[in-house]
Design an enzyme around this catalytic site. Sequence first.
Site, short mmCIF file in Angstrom:
data_model
loop_
_atom_site.label_atom_id
_atom_site.label_comp_id
_atom_site.label_asym_id
_atom_site.label_seq_id
_atom_site.Cartn_x
_atom_site.Cartn_y
_atom_site.Cartn_z
N ASP A 86 -9.29 -1.58 38.14
CA ASP A 86 -8.26 -2.77 38.85
C ASP A 86 -7.19 -1.99 37.92
OD1 ASP A 86 -10.64 -4.58 36.84
OD2 ASP A 86 -7.88 -5.66 37.02
N THR B 10 -10.83 -5.65 27.42
CA THR B 10 -9.88 -4.95 28.36
C THR B 10 -8.53 -6.30 27.72
OG1 THR B 10 -11.01 -4.52 30.61
CG2 THR B 10 -8.77 -4.98 30.13
N GLY C 239 -14.08 -4.60 37.47
CA GLY C 239 -12.80 -3.94 39.14
C GLY C 239 -13.20 -4.20 40.20
N1 ASP Z 1 -10.79 -5.06 34.55
C1 ASP Z 1 -11.94 -3.38 33.82
C2 ASP Z 1 -11.76 -2.70 34.77
O1 ASP Z 1 -12.80 -2.10 35.51
C3 ASP Z 1 -12.42 -4.14 32.77
C4 ASP Z 1 -12.75 -5.04 31.62
O2 ASP Z 1 -11.51 -5.89 32.36
O3 ASP Z 1 -13.05 -5.90 31.36
O4 ASP Z 1 -12.15 -1.55 34.59
#
Ligand code: ASP
Length: 292
Positions: free
Chosen positions: A193, A163, A216
């Site tokens: 998130d 991400t 998340g």
């Molecule tokens: N936070 C992101 C999600 O849950 C994934 C990540 O940060 O790798 O969609």
Amino acid sequence: MTRSVIVHGGAGSVAPARRAEHVAGCERAVAAALAVLHGGGSALDAAQRAVEVLEDDPLFNAGRGACLHEDGGVELDAALMDGDGLRYGAVCAMPAVRHPIAVARAVMEDGRHALYAAEGAMRFAESRGFERVPDEALITDAARLRWEAVRAGRAESGWAGGTVGAVAFDGAHVAAATSTGGMTDKRRGRVGDTPLPGAGTYADDLAGGVSATGHGEKILRVGVSFQVIAALRGGADAMAAAAAAIAVLASRVGGTGGVIALDREGRPGRANNTETMTWAWGSTDGARGSGW
Ligand code: ASP
């Protein structure tokens, strides 16, 4: 006043052999954002530009390189917040577009709503001149192989990592931006998130700006980004505020992830409780930092 930007390329566990190229990707995003700031652009422009560079980079799980959902396609989440006036724009479970963060910016500038989902997000995007692209235009071989491994039970979890996020300070204002494909093999319609204010993304000129990454489902339950903001408001420096937020994530919900932050004067902080979180930072007076 010194202007600055910090970016992350996701919390997770990037293999040692690949860490340098992940960091180099973050450094390119910082360079692009600093060019915006040097040219007189706003914190918002700089944070958006950094994320666009990372969305174009197939190494990261955002835009091109996004991870695949249960049906083998992509659904994207992105958000952007302006610390000046607490303006917010976000899209979630969004069909394939090249730059979901640019759609989030258009949502914010339009101002009528703060968060659009799925086909409604696409309809809004098309009304603003953005083009839907085929899922294949964003799907890389690496993301497909990873999805196949998860489907076949050969990979431990669906957490894709990769991400991307950025926080910028232009001497007056702070802005934060985050973009992701989410988790590999996620159910259709799953939203993490990233697009939720105070969870994956937050900015407030009175405190600072934050972009989060990690699991998340856990991050959003404790509002990790707002945890950082609350600590900054309480007088913590950016490093301590970031560490405090990750401590809350771990202790309250057993979560793993990371955050990057700038305080209201552009001083950087970061913390993660994962094996890696690639990041890079730079300021307009020439200071630089990066790592995992
Ligand atoms: N936070 C992101 C999600 O849950 C994934 C990540 O940060 O790798 O969609």
